[in-house]
Design an enzyme around this catalytic site. Structure first.
Site, PDB file in Angstrom:
ATOM      1  N   ALA A  68       0.862  -1.180   0.000  1.00  0.00           N
ATOM      2  CA  ALA A  68       0.000   0.000   0.000  1.00  0.00           C
ATOM      3  C   ALA A  68       0.896   1.227   0.000  1.00  0.00           C
ATOM      4  CB  ALA A  68      -0.872  -0.022   1.251  1.00  0.00           C
ATOM      5  N   GLY A 111       0.721  -5.112   0.499  1.00  0.00           N
ATOM      6  CA  GLY A 111      -0.338  -5.189  -0.516  1.00  0.00           C
ATOM      7  C   GLY A 111       0.160  -5.793  -1.821  1.00  0.00           C
ATOM      8  N   GLU A 114      -0.101  -9.334  -1.330  1.00  0.00           N
ATOM      9  CA  GLU A 114      -1.538  -9.654  -1.344  1.00  0.00           C
ATOM     10  C   GLU A 114      -2.074  -9.653  -2.779  1.00  0.00           C
ATOM     11  OE1 GLU A 114      -2.126  -6.657   1.688  1.00  0.00           O
ATOM     12  OE2 GLU A 114      -3.153  -8.137   2.918  1.00  0.00           O
ATOM     13  N   GLU A 134       3.972  -5.361   7.229  1.00  0.00           N
ATOM     14  CA  GLU A 134       3.084  -4.385   7.876  1.00  0.00           C
ATOM     15  C   GLU A 134       3.357  -4.252   9.367  1.00  0.00           C
ATOM     16  OE1 GLU A 134       2.099  -6.693   5.695  1.00  0.00           O
ATOM     17  OE2 GLU A 134       0.580  -5.877   4.335  1.00  0.00           O
TER      18      GLU A 134
HETATM   19  C1  HXC Z   1       5.043   4.536  -0.553  1.00  0.00           C
HETATM   20  C2  HXC Z   1       7.099   3.674  -1.064  1.00  0.00           C
HETATM   21  C3  HXC Z   1       6.714   2.390  -0.607  1.00  0.00           C
HETATM   22  C4  HXC Z   1       5.385   2.243  -0.105  1.00  0.00           C
HETATM   23  C5  HXC Z   1       8.743   2.260  -1.284  1.00  0.00           C
HETATM   24  N1  HXC Z   1       8.358   3.539  -1.470  1.00  0.00           N
HETATM   25  N2  HXC Z   1       7.755   1.542  -0.751  1.00  0.00           N
HETATM   26  N3  HXC Z   1       6.267   4.725  -1.027  1.00  0.00           N
HETATM   27  N4  HXC Z   1       4.593   3.352  -0.090  1.00  0.00           N
HETATM   28  N5  HXC Z   1       4.903   1.070   0.306  1.00  0.00           N
HETATM   29  C6  HXC Z   1       9.149   4.640  -2.041  1.00  0.00           C
HETATM   30  C7  HXC Z   1      10.160   5.167  -1.039  1.00  0.00           C
HETATM   31  O1  HXC Z   1       9.566   6.131  -0.196  1.00  0.00           O
HETATM   32  C8  HXC Z   1      11.194   5.763  -1.968  1.00  0.00           C
HETATM   33  O2  HXC Z   1      10.745   7.015  -2.476  1.00  0.00           O
HETATM   34  C9  HXC Z   1      11.191   4.795  -3.147  1.00  0.00           C
HETATM   35  O3  HXC Z   1       9.931   4.142  -3.113  1.00  0.00           O
HETATM   36  C10 HXC Z   1      12.285   3.771  -3.020  1.00  0.00           C
HETATM   37  O4  HXC Z   1      12.247   3.181  -1.735  1.00  0.00           O
HETATM   38  P1  HXC Z   1      13.564   2.990  -0.826  1.00  0.00           P
HETATM   39  O5  HXC Z   1      13.084   2.625   0.526  1.00  0.00           O
HETATM   40  O6  HXC Z   1      14.448   4.160  -0.950  1.00  0.00           O
HETATM   41  O7  HXC Z   1      14.260   1.754  -1.569  1.00  0.00           O
HETATM   42  P2  HXC Z   1      15.121   0.547  -0.946  1.00  0.00           P
HETATM   43  O8  HXC Z   1      16.107   1.070   0.048  1.00  0.00           O
HETATM   44  O9  HXC Z   1      15.604  -0.211  -2.130  1.00  0.00           O
HETATM   45  O10 HXC Z   1      14.079  -0.358  -0.125  1.00  0.00           O
HETATM   46  C11 HXC Z   1      13.038  -1.025  -0.817  1.00  0.00           C
HETATM   47  C12 HXC Z   1      11.967  -1.550   0.187  1.00  0.00           C
HETATM   48  C13 HXC Z   1      11.496  -0.353   1.072  1.00  0.00           C
HETATM   49  C14 HXC Z   1      12.546  -2.651   1.051  1.00  0.00           C
HETATM   50  C15 HXC Z   1      10.836  -2.097  -0.670  1.00  0.00           C
HETATM   51  O11 HXC Z   1      11.101   0.723   0.219  1.00  0.00           O
HETATM   52  C16 HXC Z   1      10.337  -0.706   1.951  1.00  0.00           C
HETATM   53  O12 HXC Z   1      10.477  -1.317   3.010  1.00  0.00           O
HETATM   54  N6  HXC Z   1       9.137  -0.256   1.566  1.00  0.00           N
HETATM   55  C17 HXC Z   1       7.920  -0.408   2.370  1.00  0.00           C
HETATM   56  C18 HXC Z   1       7.437  -1.830   2.286  1.00  0.00           C
HETATM   57  C19 HXC Z   1       6.227  -2.004   3.199  1.00  0.00           C
HETATM   58  O13 HXC Z   1       6.262  -1.775   4.398  1.00  0.00           O
HETATM   59  N7  HXC Z   1       5.129  -2.427   2.604  1.00  0.00           N
HETATM   60  C20 HXC Z   1       3.874  -2.633   3.326  1.00  0.00           C
HETATM   61  C21 HXC Z   1       3.033  -1.376   3.240  1.00  0.00           C
HETATM   62  S1  HXC Z   1       1.585  -1.528   4.207  1.00  0.00           S
HETATM   63  P3  HXC Z   1      11.367   8.410  -1.959  1.00  0.00           P
HETATM   64  O14 HXC Z   1      10.690   9.411  -2.858  1.00  0.00           O
HETATM   65  O15 HXC Z   1      10.981   8.501  -0.545  1.00  0.00           O
HETATM   66  O16 HXC Z   1      12.839   8.253  -2.186  1.00  0.00           O
HETATM   67  C22 HXC Z   1       0.542  -2.452   3.276  1.00  0.00           C
HETATM   68  C23 HXC Z   1      -0.796  -2.697   3.885  1.00  0.00           C
HETATM   69  C24 HXC Z   1      -1.719  -3.342   2.885  1.00  0.00           C
HETATM   70  O17 HXC Z   1       0.852  -2.864   2.212  1.00  0.00           O
HETATM   71  C25 HXC Z   1      -3.109  -3.100   3.289  1.00  0.00           C
HETATM   72  C26 HXC Z   1      -4.024  -3.191   2.106  1.00  0.00           C
HETATM   73  C27 HXC Z   1      -5.389  -2.630   2.403  1.00  0.00           C
END
Ligand code: HXC
Length: 260
Positions: A68, A111, A114, A134
């Site tokens: 997400a 997501g 998912e 998450e």
């Molecule tokens: C918004 C995101 C993002 C996300 C990455 N980015 N994941 N933006 N939402 N989920 C953005 C970062 O802010 C960054 O932009 C760019 O993408 C690259 O990310 P980095 O972190 O700099 O890259 P890296 O160091 O290679 O790490 C990659 C990664 C990390 C491991 C995937 O980005 C990460 O942990 N992302 C979050 C993953 C996560 O927690 N997902 C679950 C979300 S909750 P900027 O502009 O800042 O440089 C969910 C709930 C679902 O999914 C519910 C459904 C209803």
């Protein structure tokens, strides 16, 4: 396709297959409302378009989807989450009645993982990583990640992923049945498309019935699942494609399925 999209790229239909490419590389294909809404609307359109027999969904070579959109999610309070339109988009994706094949390279997280579980068949490049991180944000999976994951990979691995937030590799995901094949990253889309094209040559009513009945196995008893299977099997005896399939076998020729 009918119009321009912001967050996805939609291919022309080719050999019965439509390909949706998630296209927010700057945000690691984070699934913001716009993206999910575009995807849901394409799938609704694809449901009604007889030329489309299967859909492939993919990301880029580094990321399928990192979950997400955390920046968008941050603005929502409990009431905002309750009324979140994304729930409807997820439902539309889950209810897509035609085969959805995912080609996954790189991160499929939250997501994104998912979304992988909404696909019927998943092919992944050996650089793919799957996870439900998450928990690190103080939340839990919210698009079926607890329910579909446990039913797919079993209790211990589902707990491991959801409670620890650790990622697993494509090979582990295959071992646990989350995906079906691992390829080199350059080949995952090609392989997914190949499968989708093959499915597109099959009788579409039988394909649709098979998907519906198979998915029911997740949520019903063996007895009612078998009864549904029997009903679908019986229904198919009323289709022209079933007669054509059997006749073609007898006459040692290729079948010509018409979707009737
Ligand atoms: C918004 C995101 C993002 C996300 C990455 N980015 N994941 N933006 N939402 N989920 C953005 C970062 O802010 C960054 O932009 C760019 O993408 C690259 O990310 P980095 O972190 O700099 O890259 P890296 O160091 O290679 O790490 C990659 C990664 C990390 C491991 C995937 O980005 C990460 O942990 N992302 C979050 C993953 C996560 O927690 N997902 C679950 C979300 S909750 P900027 O502009 O800042 O440089 C969910 C709930 C679902 O999914 C519910 C459904 C209803």
């Amino acid at each position: 396709m009918q119009h321009e999209y912001q967050d996805i790229i939609v291919s022309e239909v080719s050999d019965g297959v439509l390909t949706i490419t998630l296209n927010r590389p700057e945000a690691y294909n984070a699934l913001r409302t716009q993206l999910l809404s575009e995807m849901a609307s394409v799938l609704q359109w694809a449901t009604l378009n007889d030329d489309i027999r299967a859909v492939v969904v993919t990301g880029n070579e580094k990321v399928f989807a990192a979950g997400a959109d955390i920046k968008e999610m941050a603005a929502l309070d409990a009431v905002g989450v309750l009324n979140d339109p994304r729930v409807l988009h997820w439902r539309t994706i889950a209810q897509f009645p035609k085969p959805l094949v995912a080609a996954v390279n790189g991160f499929a997280l939250g997501g994104g993982c998912e979304l992988v579980m909404h696909a019927d068949i998943v092919i992944a490049g050996d650089n793919a990583q799957f996870g439900q991180p998450e928990i690190n944000l103080g939340i839990i999976p919210g698009a079926g990640g607890t329910q579909r994951l446990l039913r797919t990979v079993g209790k211990s691995m589902a707990m491991q992923l959801v409670l620890s937030g650790e990622f697993i590799s494509a090979a582990q995901a295959r071992d646990f049945g989350l995906i079906s094949e691992v390829t080199i990253p350059e080949r995952s889309l090609e392989r997914a498309t190949e499968l989708a094209r093959k499915i597109a040559t099959k009788p579409p009513i039988a394909v649709r019935q098979a998907k519906e009945v198979l998915l029911k196995a997740y949520e019903t008893t063996l007895d009612s699942g078998l009864s549904l299977e029997r009903k679908a099997f019986t229904l198919l005896a009323a289709t022209e494609d079933r007669n054509e399939g059997i006749a073609a076998f007898m006459e040692k020729r290729k079948p010509n399925f018409t979707g009737k």
